[in-house]
Motif scaffolding. Structure first.
Motif, PDB file in Angstrom:
ATOM      1  N   UNK A  66       0.706  -1.257  -0.009  1.00 33.33           N
ATOM      2  CA  UNK A  66      -0.005   0.078   0.055  1.00 33.33           C
ATOM      3  C   UNK A  66       0.823   1.134  -0.072  1.00 33.33           C
ATOM      4  N   UNK A  67       2.036   1.328   0.561  1.00 31.98           N
ATOM      5  CA  UNK A  67       2.802   2.464   0.618  1.00 31.98           C
ATOM      6  C   UNK A  67       3.775   2.575  -0.858  1.00 31.98           C
ATOM      7  N   UNK A  68       3.698   1.535  -1.521  1.00 30.52           N
ATOM      8  CA  UNK A  68       4.343   1.664  -2.835  1.00 30.52           C
ATOM      9  C   UNK A  68       3.204   1.830  -3.843  1.00 30.52           C
ATOM     10  N   UNK A  69       2.065   1.974  -3.811  1.00 28.51           N
ATOM     11  CA  UNK A  69       1.020   2.202  -4.631  1.00 28.51           C
ATOM     12  C   UNK A  69       0.774   0.908  -5.581  1.00 28.51           C
ATOM     13  N   UNK A  70       1.024  -0.455  -4.841  1.00 28.60           N
ATOM     14  CA  UNK A  70       0.557  -1.546  -5.674  1.00 28.60           C
ATOM     15  C   UNK A  70      -0.382  -2.208  -4.669  1.00 28.60           C
ATOM     16  N   UNK A  71      -0.656  -3.704  -5.083  1.00 30.67           N
ATOM     17  CA  UNK A  71      -1.480  -4.657  -4.662  1.00 30.67           C
ATOM     18  C   UNK A  71      -0.604  -5.900  -4.504  1.00 30.67           C
ATOM     19  N   UNK A  72      -1.040  -6.767  -3.395  1.00 30.85           N
ATOM     20  CA  UNK A  72      -0.353  -7.988  -3.217  1.00 30.85           C
ATOM     21  C   UNK A  72      -0.662  -8.609  -4.645  1.00 30.85           C
ATOM     22  N   UNK A  73       0.287  -9.670  -5.008  1.00 31.18           N
ATOM     23  CA  UNK A  73       0.048 -10.589  -6.314  1.00 31.18           C
ATOM     24  C   UNK A  73       0.533 -11.838  -6.092  1.00 31.18           C
ATOM     25  N   UNK A  74       0.953 -12.353  -4.974  1.00 24.52           N
ATOM     26  CA  UNK A  74       1.700 -13.744  -4.593  1.00 24.52           C
ATOM     27  C   UNK A  74       0.761 -14.577  -3.859  1.00 24.52           C
ATOM     28  N   UNK A  75      -0.402 -14.137  -3.486  1.00 28.49           N
ATOM     29  CA  UNK A  75      -1.548 -15.078  -2.850  1.00 28.49           C
ATOM     30  C   UNK A  75      -1.906 -14.388  -1.365  1.00 28.49           C
ATOM     31  N   UNK A  76      -1.390 -13.327  -1.194  1.00 28.81           N
ATOM     32  CA  UNK A  76      -1.526 -13.015   0.354  1.00 28.81           C
ATOM     33  C   UNK A  76      -2.875 -12.545   0.611  1.00 28.81           C
ATOM     34  N   UNK A  77      -3.728 -12.185  -0.540  1.00 29.85           N
ATOM     35  CA  UNK A  77      -5.046 -11.637  -0.107  1.00 29.85           C
ATOM     36  C   UNK A  77      -5.942 -13.034   0.225  1.00 29.85           C
ATOM     37  N   UNK A  78      -5.499 -14.064  -0.042  1.00 36.76           N
ATOM     38  CA  UNK A  78      -6.139 -15.361   0.255  1.00 36.76           C
ATOM     39  C   UNK A  78      -5.397 -15.933   1.476  1.00 36.76           C
ATOM     40  N   UNK A  79      -4.180 -16.275   1.533  1.00 38.05           N
ATOM     41  CA  UNK A  79      -3.450 -16.715   2.581  1.00 38.05           C
ATOM     42  C   UNK A  79      -3.213 -16.069   3.893  1.00 38.05           C
ATOM     43  N   UNK A  80      -2.772 -14.924   3.634  1.00 40.25           N
ATOM     44  CA  UNK A  80      -2.408 -13.962   4.732  1.00 40.25           C
ATOM     45  C   UNK A  80      -3.705 -13.657   5.178  1.00 40.25           C
ATOM     46  N   UNK A  81      -4.763 -13.563   4.465  1.00 42.49           N
ATOM     47  CA  UNK A  81      -6.077 -12.787   4.766  1.00 42.49           C
ATOM     48  C   UNK A  81      -6.840 -13.826   5.610  1.00 42.49           C
ATOM     49  N   UNK A  82      -6.693 -14.954   5.311  1.00 44.38           N
ATOM     50  CA  UNK A  82      -7.339 -15.873   6.013  1.00 44.38           C
ATOM     51  C   UNK A  82      -6.681 -16.198   7.612  1.00 44.38           C
ATOM     52  N   UNK A  83      -5.643 -16.007   7.624  1.00 44.38           N
ATOM     53  CA  UNK A  83      -4.960 -15.825   8.992  1.00 44.38           C
ATOM     54  C   UNK A  83      -5.064 -14.704   9.703  1.00 44.38           C
ATOM     55  N   UNK A  84      -5.142 -13.601   9.136  1.00 47.98           N
ATOM     56  CA  UNK A  84      -5.404 -12.291   9.869  1.00 47.98           C
ATOM     57  C   UNK A  84      -7.019 -11.892   9.965  1.00 47.98           C
ATOM     58  N   UNK A  85      -7.690 -12.212   8.979  1.00 45.04           N
ATOM     59  CA  UNK A  85      -9.008 -11.524   8.841  1.00 45.04           C
ATOM     60  C   UNK A  85      -9.006 -10.536   7.939  1.00 45.04           C
ATOM     61  N   UNK A  86      -9.800  -9.999   6.994  1.00 50.14           N
ATOM     62  CA  UNK A  86      -9.974  -9.086   6.074  1.00 50.14           C
ATOM     63  C   UNK A  86      -9.613  -7.655   6.837  1.00 50.14           C
ATOM     64  N   UNK A  87     -10.337  -7.426   7.981  1.00 47.25           N
ATOM     65  CA  UNK A  87     -10.236  -6.230   8.648  1.00 47.25           C
ATOM     66  C   UNK A  87      -8.691  -5.896   9.120  1.00 47.25           C
ATOM     67  N   UNK A  88      -7.897  -6.873   9.555  1.00 47.13           N
ATOM     68  CA  UNK A  88      -6.655  -6.349  10.122  1.00 47.13           C
ATOM     69  C   UNK A  88      -5.790  -6.290   8.997  1.00 47.13           C
ATOM     70  N   UNK A  89      -5.977  -7.224   7.802  1.00 44.32           N
ATOM     71  CA  UNK A  89      -4.995  -7.162   6.697  1.00 44.32           C
ATOM     72  C   UNK A  89      -5.189  -5.784   5.999  1.00 44.32           C
ATOM     73  N   UNK A  90      -6.337  -5.612   6.042  1.00 45.76           N
ATOM     74  CA  UNK A  90      -6.687  -3.853   5.400  1.00 45.76           C
ATOM     75  C   UNK A  90      -5.928  -2.923   6.349  1.00 45.76           C
ATOM     76  N   UNK A  91      -5.879  -3.033   7.409  1.00 49.30           N
ATOM     77  CA  UNK A  91      -4.972  -1.871   8.222  1.00 49.30           C
ATOM     78  C   UNK A  91      -3.765  -2.120   7.931  1.00 49.30           C
ATOM     79  N   UNK A  92      -3.298  -3.497   7.991  1.00 51.51           N
ATOM     80  CA  UNK A  92      -1.781  -3.806   8.099  1.00 51.51           C
ATOM     81  C   UNK A  92      -1.244  -3.185   6.520  1.00 51.51           C
ATOM     82  N   UNK A  93      -1.962  -3.391   5.513  1.00 55.40           N
ATOM     83  CA  UNK A  93      -1.728  -2.788   4.166  1.00 55.40           C
ATOM     84  C   UNK A  93      -1.660  -1.412   3.724  1.00 55.40           C
ATOM     85  N   UNK A  94      -2.639  -0.774   4.491  1.00 55.11           N
ATOM     86  CA  UNK A  94      -2.824   0.693   4.561  1.00 55.11           C
ATOM     87  C   UNK A  94      -1.721   1.365   4.871  1.00 55.11           C
TER      88      UNK A  94
END
Length: 258
Positions: free
Chosen positions: A132-160
């Motif tokens: 998020x600080x580099x103006x891009x989005x994850x592309x290697x699977x984090x939205x699924x794998x890391x998102x399921x560990x953290x939950x969407x709410x915490x992952x959004x905060x982590x990336x923002x």
């Protein structure tokens, strides 16, 4: 000749894969990704578990931006999908993978770690998704794998915010399963890998293949799949040996092949 970007060491039934770009904090380049993929496409038959780690005090600091190649939308999508294919081979290839984490576990490094099955982190470990600080989005699977560990709410905060989590915070959140002392991750990962390798191969394989997929299923489908997995494992020769070993108070001698 330059050193290989990935070293592979056989320790009996365990293969130790070490990412070897210490001057880059083991940042992921295409050559390193391809080397990891090549191992999981055709692992040695005698290997029953894998330990994945990095050299120079770091696991992986993510995509090597110094080797960034400008791509159009289609090229970027295809590159992302190639990462997904490698991470799927790690997660669902059938071999239990233990990651020994230290230093940078950032961006693509966290995506790589989250595809492994057991994770140990030393106190120096830093978990971060700075896209998020580099103006891009994850592309290697984090939205699924890391998102399921953290939950969407915490992952959004982590990336923002680009927030960094420590090893202890990562343990509390599930990014790692064990917090270990400095310099201890590799040896303890080897100990765990040896323990896992001593399990019945079929039950290891079924656990790796089934549990993440059951998470995607409806309750009824998941329960039926569980029954099928139980039927396969509990009627195998290794299950008979495991029960006999328990009743005879001895270590089992599993001989099956996954």
């Amino acid at each position: 000749m330059s050193d290989p970007v990935l070293t592979i060491e056989a320790r009996g039934e365990i293969a130790v894969l070490t990412m070897n770009r210490p001057d880059k904090r083991n940042a992921m380049c295409d050559a390193l990704l391809q080397a990891i993929d090549a191992f999981f496409v055709n692992p040695p038959a005698e290997v029953k578990a894998v330990v994945l780690t990095g050299s120079g005090g770091h696991f992986c600091s993510g995509l090597d931006l110094s080797e960034h190649v400008a791509r159009d939308a289609e090229g970027t999508m295809r590159h992302s999908r190639s990462w997904h294919a490698v991470m799927d081979r790690i997660q669902f290839g059938g071999l239990p993978v233990v990651s020994a984490l230290s230093g940078a576990v950032i961006g693509g490094g966290l995506e790589l770690a989250s595809a492994t099955h057991v994770r140990l982190a030393e106190p120096s470990t830093i978990f971060q998704l700075p896209e998020g600080r580099r103006g891009i989005f994850v592309g290697g699977g984090a939205s699924v794998r890391v998102g399921r560990i953290l939950g969407a709410d915490r992952m959004i905060e982590m990336m923002l915010t680009g927030r960094r989590y420590s090893a202890e915070e990562g343990l509390a959140l599930g990014l790692t399963h064990y917090a270990v002392g400095e310099g201890e991750a590799l040896e303890q990962a080897l100990d765990l890998a040896a323990k896992i390798a001593s399990n019945a191969p079929l039950s290891n394989y079924i656990m790796i293949q089934a549990l993440s997929r059951i998470e995607d299923m409806s309750k009824a489908d998941g329960l039926f799949t569980e029954s099928l997995c139980a039927a396969l494992t509990q009627t195998s020769p290794d299950a008979i040996e495991g029960l006999a070993a328990f009743l005879e108070k001895r270590a089992p001698k599993f001989g099956g092949a996954a």
